[in-house]
Design a protein around this motif. Structure first.
Motif, PDB file in Angstrom:
ATOM      1  N   ASN A 109       0.828  -1.214   0.000  1.00 18.08           N
ATOM      2  CA  ASN A 109       0.000   0.000   0.000  1.00 18.08           C
ATOM      3  C   ASN A 109       0.856   1.256   0.000  1.00 18.08           C
ATOM      4  OD1 ASN A 109      -2.477  -1.426   0.068  1.00 18.08           O
ATOM      5  ND2 ASN A 109      -2.098  -1.822   2.253  1.00 18.08           N
ATOM      6  N   ARG A 110       1.878   1.230   0.840  1.00 17.93           N
ATOM      7  CA  ARG A 110       2.785   2.387   0.891  1.00 17.93           C
ATOM      8  C   ARG A 110       3.587   2.507  -0.408  1.00 17.93           C
ATOM      9  NH1 ARG A 110       3.559   3.931   6.590  1.00 17.93           N
ATOM     10  NH2 ARG A 110       2.310   2.442   7.773  1.00 17.93           N
ATOM     11  N   ASP A 113       1.267   4.164  -2.882  1.00 17.23           N
ATOM     12  CA  ASP A 113       1.163   5.600  -2.574  1.00 17.23           C
ATOM     13  C   ASP A 113       2.368   6.358  -3.112  1.00 17.23           C
ATOM     14  OD1 ASP A 113      -1.179   5.200  -1.262  1.00 17.23           O
ATOM     15  OD2 ASP A 113      -0.339   5.321   0.771  1.00 17.23           O
TER      16      ASP A 113
END
Ligand code: PLP
Length: 375
Positions: A109-110, A113
């Protein structure tokens, strides 16, 4: 002293090395080629290129990709320092991404991003070239997600599989997901050649490029000696390869014993406050290192604990390195505590325990009892 790790070397290994030493052919013969074939077959790829160590494997892979000045390579924040150094040595910038708190692998997820942020601006989008995920301690990163992002943005993926020979994710081996996988045969890893490394790939052009780069840039296609690139000497010796061949015969049994030892530790720590390693769904780790986390409120005693355990005859260690907060990367890029909060936390709480084939249950029980007693 119960050591953190002890390589499994037997008479077969010693005889294989002796045979090569007696032959008088120490480099660039047939042993390296055989070792490469064995690894390629085991991992399930078309090509394996043996080199002097995994740092060399990673460095050559980035060079072969053409990673250079001002490029960005996305990489986990938590790994052995070589993972970031090779990016920097190509003149590129490591863009660090925080980890998952349970598997210690790059957090998809990071990562997404960060990618979205870089791709939003033309200037940074065109500099973003590759992702370098690490399979931390022998458990694979979320490669399906990582490959999807890489394909979406047309980025190359090089797996740092230094600790992960034999590990799988969704039934598929480490070193087969990205364009290339890089493995280590340092004595800390599951099998060893002393120093040693290998790159696995299905891409023949990439493989040829690596073969030239590891050997001074010499053209591998032509009989005449010609040099098509400024290369390095990153070759593996014949006696290392001979050792690698006999070590490979033991790999499956070494992996099973590590898995058993890991479940042994897990059981002994049951009902304690020590956090034992978590295996993600769809993963079959090889437990190159068995990394526990101390309870948050005991983190400040971790280094004291390592010292005390030593006086009790037990060698332990931290997990691995918080790369962005080492002096070099901190000074160069201005990283601060808080920029990678999960890595901050894991870095101070991690404790690696002895893990090697000959470790027995009595020793494991002594290790666990001593840790729990000291805390
Ligand atoms: C051990 C290791 C390396 C470096 O391997 P060498 O063979 O010692 O150069 C790189 N990355 C990771 C994650 C490692 O654990």
């Amino acid at each position: 002293m119960i050591r953190l790790t002890v390589p499994s070397i037997d008479e077969d290994d010693i005889n294989a090395v002796r045979e090569v030493l007696k032959s008088g052919f120490l480099v660039q013969g047939s042993w390296v080629k055989s070792f490469e074939n064995i690894i390629a077959k085991y991992v399930g790829v078309d090509h394996a290129i043996a080199v002097s160590n995994c740092t060399a494997a990673l460095h050559l892979s980035l060079m072969a990709l053409g990673i250079g000045r001002d490029d960005f390579v996305l990489v986990t924040a938590y790994s052995w320092i070589a993972t970031a150094n090779v990016i920097e040595l190509c003149g590129a910038k490591p863009v660090f991404v925080d980890i998952e708190p349970d598997t210690f692998n790059i957090d998809p997820n990071r990562l997404l991003d960060k990618l979205n942020q870089l791709m939003r601006k033309r200037e940074t989008a065109k500099r973003t070239k590759a992702i370098l995920p690490v399979h931390a301690f022998g458990q694979m990163a979320q490669m399906e997600a990582i490959m999807e992002f890489a394909n979406r943005y047309e980025l190359s993926v090089i797996e740092d599989a230094a600790c992960a020979l034999g590990a799988t994710h969704m039934g598929r081996q480490a070193g087969t997901w990205g364009l290339a996988g890089c493995f280590s045969f340092h004595p800390l890893k599951n099998i060893t050649t002393g120093e040693g490394g290998i790159v696995t790939t299905d891409n023949i052009e990439f493989a040829d490029n690596l073969r030239a780069l590891r050997n001074h840039g010499q053209n591998t296609q032509s009989r005449n000696r010609d040099f098509i690139l400024p290369g390095l000497n990153y070759r593996m010796t014949e006696f290392q390869a001979a050792l690698g061949i006999t070590q490979m015969k033991k790999l499956d049994s070494l992996i099973s014993s590590r898995r058993e030892l890991a479940s042994g530790y897990n059981r002994l720590f049951d009902c304690s406050q020590i956090v034992t390693p978590i295996t993600a769904d769809d993963n079959e780790p090889v437990f190159q290192t068995y990394v526990t986390l101390l309870p948050k409120k005991q983190a400040h005693r971790r280094d004291w604990l390592i010292e005390r355990l030593r006086t009790h005859g037990i060698e332990t260690s931290i997990g691995t390195i918080h790369m962005p907060l080492t002096s070099y990367y901190r000074n160069r890029y201005g990283h601060q505590p808080g920029d990678f909060p999960i890595t901050d936390d894991v870095y101070v709480r991690s404790l690696s325990l002895p893990m090697f084939e000959a470790l027995n249950m009595t020793e494991q029980k002594y290790i666990v009892d001593t840790i729990l007693g000291l805390l």
